[in-house]
Design a protein around this motif. Structure first.
Motif, short mmCIF file in Angstrom:
data_model
loop_
_atom_site.label_atom_id
_atom_site.label_comp_id
_atom_site.label_asym_id
_atom_site.label_seq_id
_atom_site.Cartn_x
_atom_site.Cartn_y
_atom_site.Cartn_z
N MET A 121 44.18 -17.81 14.59
CA MET A 121 44.01 -16.38 14.50
C MET A 121 44.93 -15.70 15.50
SD MET A 121 39.93 -15.94 13.99
CE MET A 121 39.13 -16.62 12.55
N ILE A 122 45.35 -14.47 15.16
CA ILE A 122 46.30 -13.72 15.98
C ILE A 122 45.53 -12.63 16.72
CG2 ILE A 122 48.37 -12.29 15.97
CD1 ILE A 122 49.15 -13.67 13.36
N SER A 123 45.70 -12.57 18.01
CA SER A 123 45.01 -11.56 18.82
C SER A 123 45.65 -10.19 18.60
CB SER A 123 45.08 -11.93 20.31
OG SER A 123 44.48 -13.18 20.52
N LEU A 124 44.81 -9.19 18.55
CA LEU A 124 45.28 -7.82 18.38
C LEU A 124 45.52 -7.20 19.75
CD1 LEU A 124 42.89 -6.59 15.56
CD2 LEU A 124 45.26 -7.31 15.35
N PRO A 125 46.60 -6.50 19.92
CA PRO A 125 46.84 -5.87 21.23
C PRO A 125 45.81 -4.75 21.45
CG PRO A 125 48.48 -5.15 19.63
CD PRO A 125 47.69 -6.23 18.96
N ARG A 126 45.39 -4.68 22.64
CA ARG A 126 44.41 -3.64 22.99
C ARG A 126 45.14 -2.33 23.28
NH1 ARG A 126 39.99 -6.73 26.90
NH2 ARG A 126 39.28 -8.21 25.30
N SER A 127 44.76 -1.29 22.49
CA SER A 127 45.38 0.03 22.66
C SER A 127 44.70 0.78 23.81
CB SER A 127 45.23 0.82 21.35
OG SER A 127 43.87 1.02 21.07
N PRO A 128 45.29 1.89 24.25
CA PRO A 128 44.62 2.69 25.29
C PRO A 128 43.24 3.17 24.87
CG PRO A 128 46.92 3.31 25.08
CD PRO A 128 46.63 2.36 23.96
N VAL A 129 43.06 3.38 23.55
CA VAL A 129 41.73 3.79 23.09
C VAL A 129 40.74 2.67 23.29
CG1 VAL A 129 40.43 4.58 21.09
CG2 VAL A 129 42.76 5.39 21.45
N LYS A 142 23.46 -19.02 12.37
CA LYS A 142 24.34 -20.13 11.98
C LYS A 142 24.68 -19.99 10.50
CE LYS A 142 22.74 -23.47 15.43
NZ LYS A 142 23.98 -23.50 16.18
N LEU A 143 25.96 -20.00 10.24
CA LEU A 143 26.44 -19.86 8.87
C LEU A 143 27.42 -20.98 8.55
CD1 LEU A 143 27.15 -16.01 8.82
CD2 LEU A 143 25.14 -17.18 7.90
N GLN A 144 27.51 -21.33 7.26
CA GLN A 144 28.46 -22.34 6.79
C GLN A 144 29.30 -21.76 5.66
OE1 GLN A 144 26.38 -25.92 5.70
NE2 GLN A 144 26.22 -26.62 7.83
N ALA A 145 30.53 -22.21 5.60
CA ALA A 145 31.44 -21.79 4.53
C ALA A 145 32.36 -22.95 4.20
CB ALA A 145 32.24 -20.56 4.96
N VAL A 146 33.09 -22.85 3.10
CA VAL A 146 33.97 -23.91 2.63
C VAL A 146 35.41 -23.48 2.85
CG1 VAL A 146 34.64 -25.33 0.66
CG2 VAL A 146 32.27 -24.59 0.91
N GLU A 147 36.21 -24.42 3.27
CA GLU A 147 37.62 -24.14 3.51
C GLU A 147 38.28 -23.61 2.25
OE1 GLU A 147 41.03 -26.40 6.01
OE2 GLU A 147 40.32 -27.46 4.22
N GLY A 148 39.08 -22.54 2.43
CA GLY A 148 39.74 -21.92 1.30
C GLY A 148 38.95 -20.79 0.68
N GLY A 149 37.68 -20.69 1.00
CA GLY A 149 36.85 -19.63 0.43
C GLY A 149 36.72 -18.45 1.38
N GLU A 150 35.62 -17.68 1.23
CA GLU A 150 35.35 -16.53 2.08
C GLU A 150 33.89 -16.53 2.49
OE1 GLU A 150 34.19 -12.80 -0.69
OE2 GLU A 150 36.33 -13.30 -0.70
N VAL A 155 40.63 -10.20 7.39
CA VAL A 155 39.39 -9.75 8.04
C VAL A 155 39.19 -8.28 7.70
CG1 VAL A 155 38.17 -9.47 10.22
CG2 VAL A 155 39.72 -11.43 9.89
N SER A 156 37.96 -7.92 7.31
CA SER A 156 37.65 -6.53 6.97
C SER A 156 36.14 -6.30 7.07
CB SER A 156 38.13 -6.19 5.56
OG SER A 156 37.46 -7.01 4.60
N LEU A 157 35.74 -5.02 7.11
CA LEU A 157 34.33 -4.64 7.06
C LEU A 157 33.89 -4.54 5.61
CD1 LEU A 157 34.27 -1.91 9.84
CD2 LEU A 157 33.26 -4.21 9.97
N ARG A 185 33.72 -9.44 6.75
CA ARG A 185 34.16 -10.36 5.69
C ARG A 185 35.40 -11.12 6.17
NH1 ARG A 185 34.65 -7.12 1.62
NH2 ARG A 185 32.86 -7.79 0.34
N LEU A 186 35.35 -12.47 6.00
CA LEU A 186 36.49 -13.35 6.34
C LEU A 186 36.94 -14.05 5.06
CD1 LEU A 186 35.11 -15.02 9.61
CD2 LEU A 186 36.59 -13.02 9.43
#
Length: 390
Positions: free
Chosen positions: A1-9, A38-46, A98-100, A112-113
């Motif tokens: 995963m790529i970290s998001l830069p933290r803005s002044p806000v 605790k949650l489980q998911a399958v690789e390639g899915g969401e 990644v989204s709401l 949602r991933l």
């Protein structure tokens, strides 16, 4: 995963959250709810990480003027946090995939991933802070969920260990290169008839199947299935039990035959050399050998061959030394190693009745020359006038 830069806000939000913790609590208390930790998911899915909040002590459930601040973090293995989504002052920033789930503003802040990978496994933290229309802080809460991304078995590889011959033992091996959790294995024979195998011949952890005392009826197509709770993959191998000797047996027989022939040839050569070594001393002629003592010829014990030549002496008197001088005209035999027999010359007749010695050989060849050529001197007996041998 790529970290998001933290803005002044974002920095101001963290400062605001810190101050809100120190501020005295308001009449309404914010409660963040997560149905499962605790949650489980399958690789390639969401997967959806569910979360929502409520305000305790509020007068009305409708709060159109409240302002939520939402942030989601991913806990890295190096004990560092990675920001995956932020909603601040009506603006949403997130990493790809990644989204709401619901459009903001909303009290449901589920995440949602999509396009999951095994490395996305780990704890996720949701932080929510709410202000009212006057800008008063109405509460802050953080909840953590643990996500485990499962991986179905990768296609396994099947192989046969051993030589499938009648009466021998072989092992069928099956192994999947990657799965999470670890795959278990099952062997079945599909053709010519279905058959399922169990322990102790089957090892469900290592994926091996042991077949002992092979027979022709055990030939067929064997299928291995690698499975875990999220998927299945399979491979197969064909077992053909042969009845003839294997290549190793044939090679051993050929090598054994060649070795036996080599040993036999060596024995024959050794016997031949040993016989030759025994014959050579018997055939050698010693140059410095001493000639045997000359034996006198006896008068009455000579044996005359058919062609008139002297062949042997058998009389015991001939072995005794003579007591008187030799007879006139007698020849003393000389030892010689010659097998040639010369014809006897004609005997001359004399008037006196006494034999005469032959001093010359017809043809003009002298006695010394004949001796050098290997001829044997022959004594010719004398004849009387009556024609009898004396």
């Amino acid at each position: 995963m790529i970290s998001l830069p933290r803005s002044p806000v974002t920095n101001l939000l963290f400062l605001f959250l810190g101050l809100s913790i120190l501020a005295p609590p308001s009449r309404a208390q914010l409660h963040l709810h997560v149905p499962a930790t605790k949650l489980q998911a399958v690789e390639g899915g969401e997967v959806v990480l569910p979360a929502w909040y409520t305000l305790q002590g509020e007068v009305s459930s409708a709060q159109p003027r409240e302002k939520p601040f939402v942030m989601w973090f991913f806990q890295l293995k190096e004990a560092n946090e990675e920001q995956v989504l932020a909603y601040i002052n009506g603006a949403t920033t997130s990493k790809p995939g990644v989204s709401l789930v619901y459009s903001m503003p909303s009290r449901n802040v589920s995440l949602r991933l999509q396009g999951l990978q095994e490395k996305d496994s780990g704890p996720y933290s949701c932080s929510v802070n709410v202000q009212d229309k006057e800008g008063t802080n109405r509460g802050h809460s953080i909840k953590t969920l643990d996500l485990n991304v499962l991986v179905p078995p990768a296609p396994p590889s099947c192989c046969l260990l051993g030589v499938p011959r009648m009466g021998t033992n072989v092992t069928l091996s099956c192994q999947s290169p990657w799965s999470k959790p670890a795959a278990q294995y099952q062997w079945d024979r599909q053709l010519p008839s279905f058959q399922t195998f169990f322990a102790p011949g089957l090892d469900i952890i290592r994926g091996s199947l042991s077949l002992t005392n092979l027979s022709s009826s055990m030939s067929g197509v064997y299928v291995c299935k690698a499975h875990n709770e999220v998927g299945t993959a399979q491979c197969n191998v064909t077992l053909d039990v042969s009845t003839g000797p294997g290549a190793a047996v044939v090679s051993g027989a050929v090598v054994g035959t060649l070795v036996g022939l080599g040993l036999l040839a060596g024995l024959v050569l050794l016997y031949h050399r040993r016989g030759k070594a025994l014959e050579e001393p018997a055939n050698d002629i010693k140059e410095d050998a001493i000639a045997p003592r000359t034996l006198p010829w006896a008068k009455s014990s000579d044996t005359i061959s058919r062609n008139g030549t002297l062949s042997s002496v058998t009389s015991a008197r001939a072995l005794r030394p003579p007591h008187g001088p030799p007879r006139p005209g007698a020849l003393t035999p000389t030892p010689s190693l010659s097998s040639r027999v010369l014809p006897s010359p004609k005997l001359p007749t004399t008037d006196g009745g006494h034999p005469q010695a032959v001093s010359s050989i017809p043809g003009g060849v002298s006695s010394s020359a004949l001796g050098r050529m290997g001829a044997v001197p022959v004594m010719v007996p004398a004849q009387s006038q009556a024609g009898s041998l004396v």
